[in-house]
Design a protein around this motif. Sequence first.
Motif, PDB file in Angstrom:
ATOM      1  N   ARG A  54      -3.862  14.000   2.274  1.00 24.46           N
ATOM      2  CA  ARG A  54      -2.665  13.820   1.437  1.00 24.46           C
ATOM      3  C   ARG A  54      -1.548  14.780   1.863  1.00 24.46           C
ATOM      4  O   ARG A  54      -0.399  14.381   2.029  1.00 24.46           O
ATOM      5  CB  ARG A  54      -3.008  14.032  -0.035  1.00 24.46           C
ATOM      6  CG  ARG A  54      -3.619  12.818  -0.699  1.00 24.46           C
ATOM      7  CD  ARG A  54      -3.821  13.046  -2.181  1.00 24.46           C
ATOM      8  NE  ARG A  54      -5.043  13.765  -2.453  1.00 24.46           N
ATOM      9  CZ  ARG A  54      -6.254  13.202  -2.469  1.00 24.46           C
ATOM     10  NH1 ARG A  54      -6.384  11.911  -2.237  1.00 24.46           N
ATOM     11  NH2 ARG A  54      -7.325  13.909  -2.739  1.00 24.46           N
ATOM     12  N   SER A  66       2.834   6.985   1.393  1.00 19.54           N
ATOM     13  CA  SER A  66       1.910   5.965   0.879  1.00 19.54           C
ATOM     14  C   SER A  66       2.171   4.615   1.540  1.00 19.54           C
ATOM     15  O   SER A  66       1.232   3.890   1.886  1.00 19.54           O
ATOM     16  CB  SER A  66       1.978   5.857  -0.642  1.00 19.54           C
ATOM     17  OG  SER A  66       3.263   5.452  -1.057  1.00 19.54           O
ATOM     18  N   GLU A  70      -0.545   2.702   3.860  1.00 20.50           N
ATOM     19  CA  GLU A  70      -0.939   1.354   3.430  1.00 20.50           C
ATOM     20  C   GLU A  70      -0.724   0.337   4.540  1.00 20.50           C
ATOM     21  O   GLU A  70      -1.517  -0.589   4.692  1.00 20.50           O
ATOM     22  CB  GLU A  70      -0.178   0.945   2.168  1.00 20.50           C
ATOM     23  CG  GLU A  70      -0.748   1.594   0.929  1.00 20.50           C
ATOM     24  CD  GLU A  70      -0.101   1.080  -0.351  1.00 20.50           C
ATOM     25  OE1 GLU A  70       0.469  -0.036  -0.338  1.00 20.50           O
ATOM     26  OE2 GLU A  70      -0.192   1.792  -1.360  1.00 20.50           O
ATOM     27  N   LYS A  75      -5.297   2.416   2.079  1.00 16.88           N
ATOM     28  CA  LYS A  75      -4.757   2.336   0.721  1.00 16.88           C
ATOM     29  C   LYS A  75      -5.486   3.290  -0.222  1.00 16.88           C
ATOM     30  O   LYS A  75      -4.875   3.984  -1.014  1.00 16.88           O
ATOM     31  CB  LYS A  75      -4.881   0.906   0.205  1.00 16.88           C
ATOM     32  CG  LYS A  75      -4.071  -0.090   0.998  1.00 16.88           C
ATOM     33  CD  LYS A  75      -4.331  -1.507   0.513  1.00 16.88           C
ATOM     34  CE  LYS A  75      -3.586  -2.503   1.337  1.00 16.88           C
ATOM     35  NZ  LYS A  75      -4.276  -2.922   2.538  1.00 16.88           N
ATOM     36  N   LYS A  76      -6.811   3.309  -0.126  1.00 17.07           N
ATOM     37  CA  LYS A  76      -7.617   4.102  -1.048  1.00 17.07           C
ATOM     38  C   LYS A  76      -8.416   5.162  -0.295  1.00 17.07           C
ATOM     39  O   LYS A  76      -8.572   5.094   0.921  1.00 17.07           O
ATOM     40  CB  LYS A  76      -8.591   3.193  -1.800  1.00 17.07           C
ATOM     41  CG  LYS A  76      -7.912   2.170  -2.672  1.00 17.07           C
ATOM     42  CD  LYS A  76      -8.941   1.332  -3.386  1.00 17.07           C
ATOM     43  CE  LYS A  76      -8.240   0.317  -4.279  1.00 17.07           C
ATOM     44  NZ  LYS A  76      -9.193  -0.486  -5.015  1.00 17.07           N
ATOM     45  N   GLU A  77      -8.932   6.105  -1.063  1.00 20.10           N
ATOM     46  CA  GLU A  77      -9.798   7.126  -0.478  1.00 20.10           C
ATOM     47  C   GLU A  77     -10.999   6.471   0.196  1.00 20.10           C
ATOM     48  O   GLU A  77     -11.486   6.963   1.208  1.00 20.10           O
ATOM     49  CB  GLU A  77     -10.236   8.120  -1.553  1.00 20.10           C
ATOM     50  CG  GLU A  77      -9.088   8.962  -2.062  1.00 20.10           C
ATOM     51  CD  GLU A  77      -9.473   9.939  -3.164  1.00 20.10           C
ATOM     52  OE1 GLU A  77     -10.575   9.815  -3.732  1.00 20.10           O
ATOM     53  OE2 GLU A  77      -8.657  10.837  -3.452  1.00 20.10           O
ATOM     54  N   PRO A 109      -6.129   5.958  -5.102  1.00 23.72           N
ATOM     55  CA  PRO A 109      -5.237   5.792  -3.949  1.00 23.72           C
ATOM     56  C   PRO A 109      -5.314   7.019  -3.047  1.00 23.72           C
ATOM     57  O   PRO A 109      -5.491   8.143  -3.536  1.00 23.72           O
ATOM     58  CB  PRO A 109      -3.857   5.637  -4.564  1.00 23.72           C
ATOM     59  CG  PRO A 109      -3.969   6.107  -5.968  1.00 23.72           C
ATOM     60  CD  PRO A 109      -5.413   6.029  -6.356  1.00 23.72           C
ATOM     61  N   VAL A 111      -2.846   8.212  -1.072  1.00 23.35           N
ATOM     62  CA  VAL A 111      -1.608   8.936  -1.386  1.00 23.35           C
ATOM     63  C   VAL A 111      -0.884   8.113  -2.442  1.00 23.35           C
ATOM     64  O   VAL A 111      -0.441   7.002  -2.164  1.00 23.35           O
ATOM     65  CB  VAL A 111      -0.704   9.112  -0.148  1.00 23.35           C
ATOM     66  CG1 VAL A 111       0.600   9.791  -0.530  1.00 23.35           C
ATOM     67  CG2 VAL A 111      -1.414   9.900   0.934  1.00 23.35           C
ATOM     68  N   PRO A 112      -0.816   8.630  -3.663  1.00 24.47           N
ATOM     69  CA  PRO A 112      -0.113   7.871  -4.701  1.00 24.47           C
ATOM     70  C   PRO A 112       1.349   7.664  -4.317  1.00 24.47           C
ATOM     71  O   PRO A 112       1.954   8.530  -3.685  1.00 24.47           O
ATOM     72  CB  PRO A 112      -0.221   8.759  -5.944  1.00 24.47           C
ATOM     73  CG  PRO A 112      -1.302   9.737  -5.647  1.00 24.47           C
ATOM     74  CD  PRO A 112      -1.343   9.885  -4.155  1.00 24.47           C
ATOM     75  N   PRO A 113       1.911   6.517  -4.682  1.00 30.99           N
ATOM     76  CA  PRO A 113       3.334   6.304  -4.377  1.00 30.99           C
ATOM     77  C   PRO A 113       4.188   7.301  -5.162  1.00 30.99           C
ATOM     78  O   PRO A 113       3.784   7.764  -6.227  1.00 30.99           O
ATOM     79  CB  PRO A 113       3.592   4.866  -4.833  1.00 30.99           C
ATOM     80  CG  PRO A 113       2.478   4.535  -5.759  1.00 30.99           C
ATOM     81  CD  PRO A 113       1.317   5.412  -5.403  1.00 30.99           C
TER      82      PRO A 113
END
Length: 131
Positions: A54, A66, A70, A75-77, A109, A111-113
Amino acid sequence: MESDFERKIALLAAREPEFPAEAFMFVSDAVEFTVSRLDRHRHVSAAELLDGMRLFAVKEYGAVASAVLESWGLKKEDDAGKVVYLLIGAGLLRASEDDSPDEFITGAPLVPPPPPIRVVRRKSDNLPFIV
């Protein structure tokens, strides 16, 4: 001239169409970044690696981190864990006996948006209001 590392990454990306070469390069670079921040060279846990990813993503790509990740299928861990273990399988990273791919399966996620930008307008701005 392509290095042996780059050839292995290209082969992985060809074999795993879910992730382009950029995803593998990002994860590899994020591992180096994470380890370089430690006070001494040692093994990192999945949680430490995800935190490092991150930080590295935001350092490299800023507010669009993010979206960039993506676009590479990260997208996710969980996705990051898949790439880590594909790199391990290719001999490009190492794991300890205690490590498990399950440690990356969180559904969160990677990295969150960023939060949306809220624009506040005041009458004193003298800007026309659009109705």
